[in-house]
Design a protein around this motif. Structure first.
Motif, mmCIF file in Angstrom:
data_model
loop_
_atom_site.group_PDB
_atom_site.id
_atom_site.type_symbol
_atom_site.label_atom_id
_atom_site.label_comp_id
_atom_site.label_asym_id
_atom_site.label_seq_id
_atom_site.Cartn_x
_atom_site.Cartn_y
_atom_site.Cartn_z
ATOM 1 N N THR A 1 0.817 -1.199 0.000
ATOM 2 C CA THR A 1 0.000 0.000 0.000
ATOM 3 C C THR A 1 0.854 1.254 0.000
ATOM 4 O O THR A 1 2.031 1.226 0.375
ATOM 5 C CB THR A 1 -0.924 0.026 1.231
ATOM 6 N N TRP A 2 0.258 2.330 -0.449
ATOM 7 C CA TRP A 2 0.804 3.663 -0.271
ATOM 8 C C TRP A 2 -0.158 4.416 0.658
ATOM 9 O O TRP A 2 -1.374 4.396 0.445
ATOM 10 C CB TRP A 2 0.918 4.400 -1.598
ATOM 11 N N LEU A 3 0.422 5.045 1.656
ATOM 12 C CA LEU A 3 -0.334 5.922 2.542
ATOM 13 C C LEU A 3 0.385 7.258 2.577
ATOM 14 O O LEU A 3 1.559 7.350 2.211
ATOM 15 C CB LEU A 3 -0.423 5.337 3.958
ATOM 16 N N ARG A 4 -0.300 8.278 3.042
ATOM 17 C CA ARG A 4 0.335 9.584 3.131
ATOM 18 C C ARG A 4 -0.059 10.275 4.427
ATOM 19 O O ARG A 4 -1.105 9.978 5.004
ATOM 20 C CB ARG A 4 -0.028 10.458 1.930
ATOM 21 N N GLN A 5 0.789 11.167 4.858
ATOM 22 C CA GLN A 5 0.529 11.875 6.105
ATOM 23 C C GLN A 5 1.058 13.296 6.040
ATOM 24 O O GLN A 5 2.192 13.526 5.602
ATOM 25 C CB GLN A 5 1.155 11.137 7.286
ATOM 26 N N ARG B 1 -2.894 9.696 9.362
ATOM 27 C CA ARG B 1 -2.376 9.018 8.180
ATOM 28 C C ARG B 1 -3.543 8.610 7.291
ATOM 29 O O ARG B 1 -4.579 8.156 7.790
ATOM 30 C CB ARG B 1 -1.597 7.789 8.635
ATOM 31 N N GLU B 2 -3.369 8.748 5.989
ATOM 32 C CA GLU B 2 -4.462 8.536 5.045
ATOM 33 C C GLU B 2 -4.102 7.448 4.039
ATOM 34 O O GLU B 2 -3.025 7.485 3.426
ATOM 35 C CB GLU B 2 -4.745 9.847 4.301
ATOM 36 N N PHE B 3 -5.012 6.508 3.864
ATOM 37 C CA PHE B 3 -4.836 5.475 2.842
ATOM 38 C C PHE B 3 -4.916 6.111 1.458
ATOM 39 O O PHE B 3 -5.776 6.950 1.203
ATOM 40 C CB PHE B 3 -5.917 4.407 2.989
ATOM 41 N N TYR C 1 4.752 10.410 1.710
ATOM 42 C CA TYR C 1 4.145 9.178 1.218
ATOM 43 C C TYR C 1 4.949 7.981 1.711
ATOM 44 O O TYR C 1 6.178 7.938 1.532
ATOM 45 C CB TYR C 1 4.096 9.198 -0.312
ATOM 46 N N GLY D 1 -5.028 1.669 7.314
ATOM 47 C CA GLY D 1 -3.856 2.470 7.658
ATOM 48 C C GLY D 1 -2.858 1.783 8.564
ATOM 49 O O GLY D 1 -1.985 2.447 9.128
ATOM 50 N N TRP E 1 7.015 -1.050 7.171
ATOM 51 C CA TRP E 1 6.897 0.330 6.701
ATOM 52 C C TRP E 1 8.208 0.797 6.092
ATOM 53 O O TRP E 1 9.289 0.429 6.548
ATOM 54 C CB TRP E 1 6.586 1.262 7.872
#
Length: 123
Positions: free
Chosen positions: A35-39, A45-47, A94, A108, A113
């Motif tokens: 997955t890619w998540l971003r913050q 943190r956002e999927f 990301y 999330g 990681w």
């Protein structure tokens, strides 16, 4: 030791494109989902997107559907995130992450990681 290393972040203008890469090593990730998540600092943190190595099923957050594409290259143990039509609100760190359970990634959470790569979209 399992390792995920992101690359490809940077500064881009609104409407531009970037491609992020996540190189996986140290264990057999073929049975994992990626997955890619971003913050953004101070925010949750956002999927963003997820993919299964096996079968290639993909999942996207509504905010990036039609603009971002997640893909994988099993031979290179690498997952990509092609980001087009970037907006200032896409600015974030990301992260690439992996887990055997897709639902954990969609929420999330993950077992492994990367350190993250900064994406900045200027207006």
């Amino acid at each position: 030791q399992a390792q995920l290393v992101e690359s490809g972040g940077g500064l881009v203008q609104t409407g531009g494109s970037l491609r992020l890469s996540c190189a996986a090593s140290g264990r057999a990730f073929s049975s994992y989902a990626m997955t890619w998540l971003r913050q953004v600092p101070g925010k949750e943190r956002e999927f963003v997107a997820a993919i299964r190595w096996s079968g290639g099923s993909t999942y996207y957050a509504d905010s990036v559907k039609g603009r971002f594409t997640i893909s994988s290259d099993i031979a290179k143990n690498t997952v990509y995130l092609q980001m087009n039509s970037l907006k200032p609100e896409d600015t974030a760190v990301y992260y690439c992450a992996a887990d055997r359970v897709l639902e954990r990634l969609l929420g999330g959470n993950a077992s492994f990681w990367g350190r993250g790569t900064q994406v900045t979209v200027s207006s």
